[in-house]
Design an enzyme around this catalytic site. Structure first.
Site, short mmCIF file in Angstrom:
data_model
loop_
_atom_site.label_atom_id
_atom_site.label_comp_id
_atom_site.label_asym_id
_atom_site.label_seq_id
_atom_site.Cartn_x
_atom_site.Cartn_y
_atom_site.Cartn_z
N GLY A 204 -11.13 -10.81 -23.50
CA GLY A 204 -12.49 -10.49 -23.04
C GLY A 204 -12.45 -9.74 -21.73
O GLY A 204 -11.39 -9.29 -21.29
N ASN A 205 -13.58 -9.60 -21.10
CA ASN A 205 -13.61 -8.94 -19.79
C ASN A 205 -14.68 -9.57 -18.91
O ASN A 205 -15.41 -10.45 -19.35
CB ASN A 205 -13.80 -7.43 -19.95
CG ASN A 205 -15.13 -7.10 -20.57
OD1 ASN A 205 -16.18 -7.30 -19.98
ND2 ASN A 205 -15.09 -6.60 -21.80
N ARG A 206 -14.77 -9.09 -17.65
CA ARG A 206 -15.57 -9.80 -16.64
C ARG A 206 -17.03 -9.39 -16.61
O ARG A 206 -17.77 -9.80 -15.72
CB ARG A 206 -14.96 -9.55 -15.26
CG ARG A 206 -13.63 -10.21 -15.07
CD ARG A 206 -12.97 -9.74 -13.78
NE ARG A 206 -13.78 -10.01 -12.60
CZ ARG A 206 -13.52 -9.53 -11.40
NH1 ARG A 206 -12.48 -8.75 -11.23
NH2 ARG A 206 -14.30 -9.81 -10.38
#
Ligand code: CTP
Length: 400
Positions: A204-206
């Site tokens: 995933g990412n932030r």
């Protein structure tokens, strides 16, 4: 502080209007509540008068000497009807004036906002949809109802949005935002996608979704119908927005293509994962006795922004991309961004310098807005909602 008229029509959600009233009065606004007769079955006059400190009447033939049916609408800075029932929307769309609320709606010269709440069937009925379209064409703001539990055991679209979210949307309108997106459909992606390796693990990412949600809030305040395709966003839904939830890049892609069909503007504020695991393992990946580490092979995801640009037909929505960039030995942030804008083919690119972890999960943001026509606009550090309005100013300029 502003003069607000809070119209309350006869739905079970009228109890939530008491909370909305308090949010206005506690921040110093003067609120006059105009309940319909039907709404008094749910919440009585005493509640409205005690909480607003003003008389709350429903009929035009009470206190006739005050000519309330003309005066209340004329002096208001905002008329907001929450909840707005199918019946009240119908009366407003057709200009009927048989009680104090409907006469007030006809005399109002200020922005008018409706927060509909009703059962899904009533909302989806062609008559209601036509009335909503009429009101929007005339410049009224009609918030999309939220999706969730309805009065009975059923769930669906038709809930009144949360009072805090209606209040936030109303404040934007009170700030005097132009209604330059009235009648337009704005589609926004927000959040970050997840690509699953096995049933419990993902890449995933932030991205928090805050900037996308601020854009949605801003577009609602300017009169747009707004669809947000939200990838794993943990924030409260902005009032009046159709929120469609997705998890993976492929789901985001499908939903964006479907929603963009009749869009006037498409804003890709989401961070879709560029890569996904080549294989999804059905069972949880286990550690082995000899401590072997698994190799994860990745494949590239399609570029949704490029696809949306390529799929543009005669309707040609304005398309906006976002770019989180860092400078390096080869090029500066802006040079990388200019090349990206050309590569993606969109009309505008909002460029965030993320070198020092800026922009993630914060309420403020700064950016540079690049136009495909060569324009460069610096957006100074400020709340994400201000940045959202600057982006929408540029979108509106490029419409039609
Ligand atoms: N984007 C997209 N689909 C993808 C990846 C990105 O639509 N698979 C969109 C993002 O929503 C954003 C824009 O493209 O609006 C730029 O995203 P970014 O990650 O900066 O672009 P990339 O093409 O992935 O470039 P980079 O190689 O710098 O990561």
């Amino acid at each position: 502080m502003s003069e607000v008229v809070l119209g309350v029509s006869g739905g079970i959600a009228s109890y939530k209007a008491a909370e909305l009233l308090r949010l206005f009065t506690e921040s110093g606004h003067s609120v006059r509540v105009v309940p319909t007769a039907a709404s008094l079955h749910f919440v009585g006059t005493a509640t409205w008068e005690a909480l607003s400190g003003k008389p709350a009447q429903s009929e035009v033939f009470e206190h006739v000497d005050e000519v309330a049916h003309v005066r209340i609408g004329q002096s208001a800075d905002l008329v907001i009807v929450a909840p707005a029932t199918a019946n009240t929307l119908a009366k407003a769309a057709h200009g009927l004036a048989d009680d104090l609320l409907t006469t007030t709606l006809l005399t109002a010269r200020c922005p008018v906002m409706f927060a509909p709440a009703m059962h899904t069937e009533m909302w989806e009925n062609a008559a209601t949809q036509a009335n909503v379209a009429t009101l929007r064409e005339r410049g009224c703001i009609v918030l999309e109802p939220a999706v969730g539990r309805l009065t009975g055991v059923d769930t669906g679209k038709g809930r009144l949005p949360a009072p805090e979210e209606i209040y936030t949307a109303a404040l934007q309108v009170l700030e005097g935002r132009p209604q330059d997106l009235a009648g337009k459909h704005v589609v926004i992606s927000a959040g970050g996608t997840r690509e699953f390796l096995d049933p419990v693990r993902y890449l995933g990412n932030r991205s928090s979704g805050r900037q996308g949600y601020a854009l949605a809030e801003a577009a609602v305040a300017r009169g747009a119908r707004v669809t947000v395709v939200a990838a794993n966003v943990g924030l409260a839904d902005p009032a009046g927005v159709d929120v469609l939830r997705v998890v993976s890049t492929e789901e985001l892609r499908r939903q964006m293509h479907a929603s963009a069909v009749d869009a006037d503007a498409v804003i890709m504020a989401a961070a879709p994962a560029d890569f996904r695991p080549a294989e999804f393992v059905d069972a949880k990946i286990k550690k082995t006795a000899d401590h072997e580490t698994p190799e994860i092979r990745l494949v590239e995801n399609p570029d949704i922004l490029v696809e949306l640009v390529t799929a543009r037909t005669s309707k040609r929505p304005v398309i906006v991309g976002f770019a989180a960039e860092t400078g390096d030995a080869q090029a500066t942030v802006i040079e990388h961004a200019r090349a990206k804008l050309t590569r993606k083919g969109c009309d505008l690119l909002v460029v965030n310098d993320v070198s020092a972890g800026k922009a993630f999960g914060r309420d403020d943001n700064e950016a540079v807005l690049l136009g495909s026509d060569g324009t460069v606009e610096e957006i100074p550090l400020g709340p994400k909602i201000d940045l959202a309005h600057t982006v929408l100013d540029a979108v509106v300029q490029r419409m039609d």
